[in-house]
Motif scaffolding. Sequence first.
Motif, PDB file in Angstrom:
ATOM      1  N   GLU A   1      -7.060  -4.902   4.801  1.00  0.00           N
ATOM      2  CA  GLU A   1      -7.539  -3.555   5.111  1.00  0.00           C
ATOM      3  C   GLU A   1      -6.881  -2.525   4.191  1.00  0.00           C
ATOM      4  OE1 GLU A   1      -8.236  -6.332   8.301  1.00  0.00           O
ATOM      5  OE2 GLU A   1      -6.327  -5.746   7.361  1.00  0.00           O
ATOM      6  N   GLU A   2      -5.616  -2.703   3.908  1.00  0.00           N
ATOM      7  CA  GLU A   2      -4.926  -1.795   2.991  1.00  0.00           C
ATOM      8  C   GLU A   2      -5.462  -1.934   1.570  1.00  0.00           C
ATOM      9  OE1 GLU A   2      -0.543  -1.503   5.138  1.00  0.00           O
ATOM     10  OE2 GLU A   2      -0.999  -3.177   3.796  1.00  0.00           O
TER      11      GLU A   2
ATOM     12  N   CYS B   1      -0.045  -5.767   0.155  1.00  0.00           N
ATOM     13  CA  CYS B   1      -1.161  -5.209   0.919  1.00  0.00           C
ATOM     14  C   CYS B   1      -1.747  -6.266   1.843  1.00  0.00           C
ATOM     15  CB  CYS B   1      -2.275  -4.748  -0.021  1.00  0.00           C
ATOM     16  SG  CYS B   1      -1.927  -3.278  -0.983  1.00  0.00           S
TER      17      CYS B   1
ATOM     18  N   TYR C   1       0.710 -11.598   3.392  1.00  0.00           N
ATOM     19  CA  TYR C   1       1.061 -10.364   4.114  1.00  0.00           C
ATOM     20  C   TYR C   1       1.668 -10.595   5.498  1.00  0.00           C
ATOM     21  CZ  TYR C   1      -3.649 -11.473   5.878  1.00  0.00           C
ATOM     22  OH  TYR C   1      -4.750 -12.119   6.386  1.00  0.00           O
TER      23      TYR C   1
ATOM     24  N   TYR D   1       0.848  -1.193   0.000  1.00  0.00           N
ATOM     25  CA  TYR D   1       0.000   0.000   0.000  1.00  0.00           C
ATOM     26  C   TYR D   1       0.886   1.246   0.000  1.00  0.00           C
ATOM     27  CZ  TYR D   1      -3.257   3.617   1.294  1.00  0.00           C
ATOM     28  OH  TYR D   1      -3.988   4.771   1.289  1.00  0.00           O
TER      29      TYR D   1
ATOM     30  N   ARG E   1      -8.496   0.134   1.344  1.00  0.00           N
ATOM     31  CA  ARG E   1      -8.100   1.540   1.294  1.00  0.00           C
ATOM     32  C   ARG E   1      -7.557   1.900  -0.088  1.00  0.00           C
ATOM     33  NH1 ARG E   1      -3.693   2.530   5.362  1.00  0.00           N
ATOM     34  NH2 ARG E   1      -5.120   1.177   6.512  1.00  0.00           N
TER      35      ARG E   1
END
Length: 351
Positions: A287-288, A284, A273, A249, A291
């Motif tokens: 959650e990233e 990523c 991750y 990210y 986003r």
Amino acid sequence: MTQRHEPARPTTTAPDARPTARDDGPHPPLAAPRPLAERRVWPRTFHDRLTAPLPGLKAFARFAREGAVRPGPEGLAGIPDLPYAPGPVPDVDARTLAVTWAGHASWVVRIGGLTVLTDPVWSRRILGTPARVTPVGVAWEALPRVDAVVISHNHYDHLDAPTLRRLPRDTPVFAPAGLGRWFRRRRFTRVTELDWWEASELGGVRFDFVPAHHWSKRTLTDTCRSLWGGWVLTAPDGRRVHFAGDTGYGHWFSRIGRRYPGIDLTLMPIGAYDPRWWLADVHCDPEEAVRAAQDLGARHMAPMHWGTFVLSAEPVLEPLTRVRAAWEAAGLPRDRLWDLPIGGSRLLEPG
């Protein structure tokens, strides 16, 4: 993750690609499409494009002490529950945008009348990784005629020589800068290499190569000798698909979104991750990924890069549960998260 701007770009790159101190304003017009299969000279290295330094000796020492590269027995127990629902690739016309997830980062994208494969990996095994835990979602023999292939970077789980050998050697290939020689050595004759923010066109569909937070390496001596990135495919009617490839990210997502407004769908990695201290710069977490989809301004997001190969330490089902929770927490419409099973398809009708 620490963000920093790249140093001055080599003169072989697109003239408007270098970030400025503030990159919030309008972008110049998109670059004119470059000729297909153009032969070009590239820098010897792309180290200056790294968002963060590659791991050094201290990081490797820590990884040797405490790093886990695979989930434990409890995390692997979810393998029988991984979503797998192979089905036929849908018949579509040139006005319909459709995607089918074959597994990992491999998609069958139907756009503007073309059939495009992304990072095609149909092999059961790849170098350095246990065999895939779910079969390929689309039999090779069931594919429509492949009109083009896009490659994000040269890691083995994204650039698979046995799969690519199945293709006719005149298949158009869109590849990152510096990777063309790999294809030409294998007698591919229509290889188009692009730098970030550059584009080419095929059959009325525009192929733009865009930045990602990642790196490249395939042998002991070729670290960052070729570029890495994602792709924005734009149909003649203006609809867009973003294929993120493999990425951490960071700031590039908002810049891509401003430069290519109206992205209809992003194909976004959500897995590989954990441990976070080791992988945050290049992969990523769920959650990233949500986003990043918001930064892109994408209407829909389809998760990928999970549930196929066990590449890291998180439980195999965790990426799916976390991305669903993150999507809901962000207040985004549920029907715009295309959390497909491997082999599943979705269509985006015109209008």
